[in-house]
Scaffold this motif. Structure first.
Motif, PDB file in Angstrom:
ATOM      1  N   UNK A   1      11.388  -7.138   7.404  1.00 50.19           N
ATOM      2  CA  UNK A   1      10.844  -7.961   6.411  1.00 50.19           C
ATOM      3  C   UNK A   1       9.623  -8.591   7.120  1.00 50.19           C
ATOM      4  N   UNK A   2       9.865  -8.720   8.536  1.00 54.22           N
ATOM      5  CA  UNK A   2       8.846  -9.202   9.469  1.00 54.22           C
ATOM      6  C   UNK A   2       7.954  -8.504   9.869  1.00 54.22           C
ATOM      7  N   UNK A   3       7.800  -7.214   9.859  1.00 52.36           N
ATOM      8  CA  UNK A   3       7.072  -6.122  10.446  1.00 52.36           C
ATOM      9  C   UNK A   3       6.027  -6.074   9.596  1.00 52.36           C
ATOM     10  N   UNK A   4       4.788  -5.824  10.464  1.00 51.78           N
ATOM     11  CA  UNK A   4       3.398  -5.687   9.955  1.00 51.78           C
ATOM     12  C   UNK A   4       3.109  -4.159   9.367  1.00 51.78           C
ATOM     13  N   UNK A   5       2.644  -3.890   8.392  1.00 48.48           N
ATOM     14  CA  UNK A   5       1.933  -2.576   8.036  1.00 48.48           C
ATOM     15  C   UNK A   5       0.853  -2.465   8.816  1.00 48.48           C
ATOM     16  N   UNK A   6       0.816  -1.124   9.259  1.00 48.03           N
ATOM     17  CA  UNK A   6      -0.487  -0.785  10.275  1.00 48.03           C
ATOM     18  C   UNK A   6      -1.407  -0.522   9.292  1.00 48.03           C
ATOM     19  N   UNK A   7      -1.437  -0.212   7.993  1.00 55.87           N
ATOM     20  CA  UNK A   7      -2.794   0.108   7.481  1.00 55.87           C
ATOM     21  C   UNK A   7      -3.262  -1.041   6.712  1.00 55.87           C
ATOM     22  N   UNK A   8      -2.332  -2.047   6.182  1.00 56.60           N
ATOM     23  CA  UNK A   8      -2.989  -3.022   5.024  1.00 56.60           C
ATOM     24  C   UNK A   8      -2.678  -4.422   6.067  1.00 56.60           C
ATOM     25  N   UNK A   9      -2.003  -4.417   6.943  1.00 58.31           N
ATOM     26  CA  UNK A   9      -1.873  -5.667   7.672  1.00 58.31           C
ATOM     27  C   UNK A   9      -0.758  -6.545   6.862  1.00 58.31           C
ATOM     28  N   UNK A  10      -0.108  -5.998   5.813  1.00 54.51           N
ATOM     29  CA  UNK A  10       0.739  -7.155   4.917  1.00 54.51           C
ATOM     30  C   UNK A  10       1.981  -7.073   5.803  1.00 54.51           C
ATOM     31  N   UNK A  11       2.648  -8.201   5.709  1.00 51.02           N
ATOM     32  CA  UNK A  11       3.937  -8.506   6.576  1.00 51.02           C
ATOM     33  C   UNK A  11       5.220  -8.124   5.492  1.00 51.02           C
ATOM     34  N   UNK A  12       5.920  -7.264   5.966  1.00 47.31           N
ATOM     35  CA  UNK A  12       7.103  -6.955   5.206  1.00 47.31           C
ATOM     36  C   UNK A  12       7.083  -5.497   4.835  1.00 47.31           C
ATOM     37  N   UNK A  13       7.973  -4.594   5.576  1.00 51.21           N
ATOM     38  CA  UNK A  13       8.357  -3.255   5.493  1.00 51.21           C
ATOM     39  C   UNK A  13       9.631  -3.000   4.898  1.00 51.21           C
ATOM     40  N   UNK A  14       9.670  -2.105   4.465  1.00 52.79           N
ATOM     41  CA  UNK A  14      11.134  -1.800   3.742  1.00 52.79           C
ATOM     42  C   UNK A  14      11.713  -0.593   4.648  1.00 52.79           C
ATOM     43  N   UNK A  15      13.134  -0.689   5.094  1.00 54.07           N
ATOM     44  CA  UNK A  15      13.371   0.334   5.949  1.00 54.07           C
ATOM     45  C   UNK A  15      14.611   1.098   4.805  1.00 54.07           C
TER      46      UNK A  15
ATOM     47  N   UNK B   1       0.954  -1.120  -0.171  1.00 55.05           N
ATOM     48  CA  UNK B   1      -0.001   0.023  -0.088  1.00 55.05           C
ATOM     49  C   UNK B   1       0.920   1.465  -0.055  1.00 55.05           C
ATOM     50  N   UNK B   2       0.392   2.400   0.143  1.00 53.22           N
ATOM     51  CA  UNK B   2       1.050   3.629   0.244  1.00 53.22           C
ATOM     52  C   UNK B   2       1.663   3.870   1.445  1.00 53.22           C
ATOM     53  N   UNK B   3       1.485   3.180   2.549  1.00 51.16           N
ATOM     54  CA  UNK B   3       1.979   3.542   3.865  1.00 51.16           C
ATOM     55  C   UNK B   3       3.526   3.945   4.071  1.00 51.16           C
ATOM     56  N   UNK B   4       3.877   5.143   4.431  1.00 50.52           N
ATOM     57  CA  UNK B   4       5.126   5.592   4.499  1.00 50.52           C
ATOM     58  C   UNK B   4       5.238   6.417   5.755  1.00 50.52           C
ATOM     59  N   UNK B   5       6.268   6.182   6.664  1.00 55.66           N
ATOM     60  CA  UNK B   5       6.412   6.753   7.682  1.00 55.66           C
ATOM     61  C   UNK B   5       8.033   6.982   8.087  1.00 55.66           C
TER      62      UNK B   5
END
Length: 157
Positions: free
Chosen positions: A52-66, A11-15
């Protein structure tokens, strides 16, 4: 000061996350359970491996990029997202941060803490295996007694 941009591929989540937020997110994936004040280098190394194991707070998909945050990260929306309350995880008001730059709680949670209505959610971990400690009522007659039990099966004395 350590700042990383966390984004979701789905999704477009970014923080933009500061050190405290990164430590909280790493604890959610089972890291840094015992360390109260971890070094920035350790947090950066663990983030590279466990994002890669972190969950996105908006779409609940696993795998964030840092990725590294730029110096022009202080866009108003990102700035608010980078300073989240340690209790409720909502952005802290910019006026509060201007007055108290080191605050870690929003106004509502701080009032609840001062009134004694906010429970102490600081978990305790076993010194032997690192598993969570639970407090249970012990069996027996007479006074109610509470004992600490390791969820990993260790015997606590």
């Amino acid at each position: 000061m350590l700042r990383k941009i966390l984004s979701c591929k789905s999704c477009s989540y970014r923080t933009v996350a500061g050190l405290d937020d990164l430590v909280a997110r790493l604890r959610l994936v089972g890291q840094l359970r015992r360390d109260k004040d971890p070094d920035e280098g350790i947090v950066a190394a663990l983030l590279a491996e466990y994002a890669a194991l972190m969950t996105c707070p908006t779409c609940k998909a696993i795998g964030l990029q840092a990725s590294d945050a730029d110096d022009d990260w202080q866009d108003e929306d990102d700035w608010q997202a980078a300073v989240l309350c340690e209790v409720c995880r909502k952005p802290i008001d910019p006026e509060r941060l201007e007055f108290l730059p080191d605050t870690k709680r929003c106004t509502e949670c701080q009032h609840k803490t001062e009134a004694g209505t906010l429970p102490d959610d600081d978990p305790e971990f076993c010194p032997r295996c690192g598993a969570l400690i639970e407090i249970r009522v012990s069996r027996g007659s007479g006074l109610t007694r509470y004992k600490r039990f390791c969820t990993g099966g260790c015997v606590i004395r």
